[in-house]
Write a protein that holds these residues in place. Structure first.
Motif, PDB file in Angstrom:
ATOM      1  N   LYS A 198     -18.124  35.097  58.127  1.00 51.67           N
ATOM      2  CA  LYS A 198     -17.789  34.268  57.192  1.00 51.67           C
ATOM      3  C   LYS A 198     -18.085  32.744  57.283  1.00 51.67           C
ATOM      4  CE  LYS A 198     -13.830  37.040  55.663  1.00 51.67           C
ATOM      5  NZ  LYS A 198     -12.530  37.162  55.259  1.00 51.67           N
ATOM      6  N   VAL A 199     -18.359  32.195  56.167  1.00 46.73           N
ATOM      7  CA  VAL A 199     -18.501  30.735  56.141  1.00 46.73           C
ATOM      8  C   VAL A 199     -17.135  30.207  56.508  1.00 46.73           C
ATOM      9  CG1 VAL A 199     -19.482  28.799  54.687  1.00 46.73           C
ATOM     10  CG2 VAL A 199     -20.437  31.088  54.214  1.00 46.73           C
ATOM     11  N   GLU A 200     -17.401  29.151  57.510  1.00 46.39           N
ATOM     12  CA  GLU A 200     -16.327  28.508  57.823  1.00 46.39           C
ATOM     13  C   GLU A 200     -16.235  27.224  57.260  1.00 46.39           C
ATOM     14  OE1 GLU A 200     -15.278  27.580  62.241  1.00 46.39           O
ATOM     15  OE2 GLU A 200     -16.357  25.931  61.795  1.00 46.39           O
ATOM     16  N   VAL A 201     -15.008  26.859  56.591  1.00 46.79           N
ATOM     17  CA  VAL A 201     -14.609  25.581  56.003  1.00 46.79           C
ATOM     18  C   VAL A 201     -13.565  24.970  56.902  1.00 46.79           C
ATOM     19  CG1 VAL A 201     -13.624  24.500  53.875  1.00 46.79           C
ATOM     20  CG2 VAL A 201     -15.119  26.626  53.491  1.00 46.79           C
ATOM     21  N   LEU A 202     -13.799  23.710  57.393  1.00 50.81           N
ATOM     22  CA  LEU A 202     -13.081  23.371  58.634  1.00 50.81           C
ATOM     23  C   LEU A 202     -12.522  21.722  57.976  1.00 50.81           C
ATOM     24  CD1 LEU A 202     -13.719  23.516  62.399  1.00 50.81           C
ATOM     25  CD2 LEU A 202     -13.331  21.015  61.208  1.00 50.81           C
ATOM     26  N   GLU A 203     -11.443  21.671  58.415  1.00 54.83           N
ATOM     27  CA  GLU A 203     -10.667  20.251  58.086  1.00 54.83           C
ATOM     28  C   GLU A 203     -10.607  19.613  59.292  1.00 54.83           C
ATOM     29  OE1 GLU A 203      -7.211  17.865  55.760  1.00 54.83           O
ATOM     30  OE2 GLU A 203      -7.126  20.014  56.185  1.00 54.83           O
ATOM     31  N   VAL A 204     -10.974  18.501  59.533  1.00 52.47           N
ATOM     32  CA  VAL A 204     -10.515  17.810  60.640  1.00 52.47           C
ATOM     33  C   VAL A 204      -9.374  16.903  59.885  1.00 52.47           C
ATOM     34  CG1 VAL A 204     -11.215  15.980  62.395  1.00 52.47           C
ATOM     35  CG2 VAL A 204     -12.818  17.698  61.529  1.00 52.47           C
ATOM     36  N   PHE A 205      -8.272  16.910  60.757  1.00 52.89           N
ATOM     37  CA  PHE A 205      -7.142  16.086  60.136  1.00 52.89           C
ATOM     38  C   PHE A 205      -6.338  15.435  61.384  1.00 52.89           C
ATOM     39  CE2 PHE A 205      -4.620  19.870  61.734  1.00 52.89           C
ATOM     40  CZ  PHE A 205      -3.359  19.467  61.370  1.00 52.89           C
ATOM     41  N   SER A 206      -5.228  15.005  60.969  1.00 53.60           N
ATOM     42  CA  SER A 206      -4.209  14.685  62.028  1.00 53.60           C
ATOM     43  C   SER A 206      -2.831  14.467  61.454  1.00 53.60           C
ATOM     44  CB  SER A 206      -4.463  13.263  62.514  1.00 53.60           C
ATOM     45  OG  SER A 206      -3.071  12.997  63.645  1.00 53.60           O
ATOM     46  N   TYR A 207      -1.572  14.792  61.951  1.00 58.40           N
ATOM     47  CA  TYR A 207      -0.231  14.705  61.329  1.00 58.40           C
ATOM     48  C   TYR A 207       0.020  13.323  61.290  1.00 58.40           C
ATOM     49  CZ  TYR A 207       0.591  19.690  61.909  1.00 58.40           C
ATOM     50  OH  TYR A 207       0.657  21.177  61.559  1.00 58.40           O
ATOM     51  N   ALA A 208      -0.773  12.454  62.116  1.00 58.26           N
ATOM     52  CA  ALA A 208      -0.508  11.066  62.185  1.00 58.26           C
ATOM     53  C   ALA A 208      -1.295  10.246  61.144  1.00 58.26           C
ATOM     54  CB  ALA A 208      -0.720  10.661  63.554  1.00 58.26           C
ATOM     55  N   CYS A 209      -2.102  11.063  60.175  1.00 57.96           N
ATOM     56  CA  CYS A 209      -2.793  10.317  59.149  1.00 57.96           C
ATOM     57  C   CYS A 209      -2.180  10.444  57.961  1.00 57.96           C
ATOM     58  CB  CYS A 209      -4.175  11.336  59.127  1.00 57.96           C
ATOM     59  SG  CYS A 209      -5.223  10.819  57.685  1.00 57.96           S
ATOM     60  N   PRO A 210      -1.650   9.430  57.243  1.00 59.42           N
ATOM     61  CA  PRO A 210      -0.947   9.311  55.961  1.00 59.42           C
ATOM     62  C   PRO A 210      -2.019  10.041  55.077  1.00 59.42           C
ATOM     63  CG  PRO A 210      -1.052   7.320  57.084  1.00 59.42           C
ATOM     64  CD  PRO A 210      -1.875   7.974  58.014  1.00 59.42           C
TER      65      PRO A 210
END
Length: 214
Positions: free
Chosen positions: A46-58
């Motif tokens: 499957k094509v990977e759709v990846l989010e780079v995020f943080s809970y500390a990021c408003p």
């Protein structure tokens, strides 16, 4: 080093999101960046759709509803995954460790949205200097004791995930959040897409591009 795009570029992306219109033709180098070399994905065929995020990021909190809706509308041949950024910040490291611990214990899906709410709406968790004990107490409402949560967080598997994905984020060239990586090959930001309203159509374009092998 504080990521300069974090406050400025992403804020502009959010402001533009409400009125943004997708261009008739997406262009490499303008709307998305080619990642060289491409990175290995975790989603099989499957094509990977990846989010780079943080809970500390408003900003990640602000776009979380958009991301949740997009996730529901992805084509059947795509799979959504998330990895938390650290960027060398202690608070981000703490929230990243909590994310992987919740994932390892099978309570991530139940707790993900609530974590954002606890930080930004209910103000029950500290965005700048969270203690891991307070995070463990938060996760205890999902059927895992705070003691077990803390013990799991110190495991070799969690340490490995933290180190591996920190290196992976650097290999992607990600310097701010939220960013999106499609199939380990294409980097998309709110700025490059022309606003967060364009993130979903751009990602779907790149999924189709990968599906066609182009």
């Amino acid at each position: 080093m504080l990521k300069t795009l974090f406050a400025l570029g992403l804020g502009l992306g959010l402001a533009a999101g409400a009125s943004a219109q997708a261009p008739t033709e997406w262009q490499e180098g303008k709307h998305y960046t080619l990642i060289e070399p491409a990175q290995v994905t975790t989603t099989g065929d499957k094509v990977e759709v990846l989010e780079v995020f943080s809970y500390a990021c408003p900003h990640c909190n602000e776009v979380a509803p958009l991301v949740a809706d997009m996730k529901k509308r992805l084509p059947a041949n795509a799979e959504f995954v998330m990895i938390p950024a650290q960027f060398g910040f202690e608070a981000w490291k703490t929230y990243a460790r909590a994310f992987y611990t919740a994932q390892a214990l099978g309570i991530l899906d139940k707790s993900h949205d609530a974590m954002f709410r606890a930080i930004y709406v209910d103000k029950k968790l500290d965005i700048r200097s969270p203690t891991f004990a307070s995070l463990a107490e938060f996760y205890s409402q999902y059927g895992v004791s705070a003691e077990d949560f803390i013990a799991t967080s110190r495991s070799f598997a969690i340490e490995t995930r933290l180190k591996r994905n920190d290196a992976l984020i650097k290999a992607y060239g990600v310097e701010s959040t939220p960013n999106f990586v499609i199939n380990g090959k294409y980097l998309v930001t709110g700025q490059t897409a022309g606003g967060y309203a364009n993130i979903e159509p751009l990602i779907k374009y790149l999924i189709a591009k990968e599906s066609q092998g182009s």
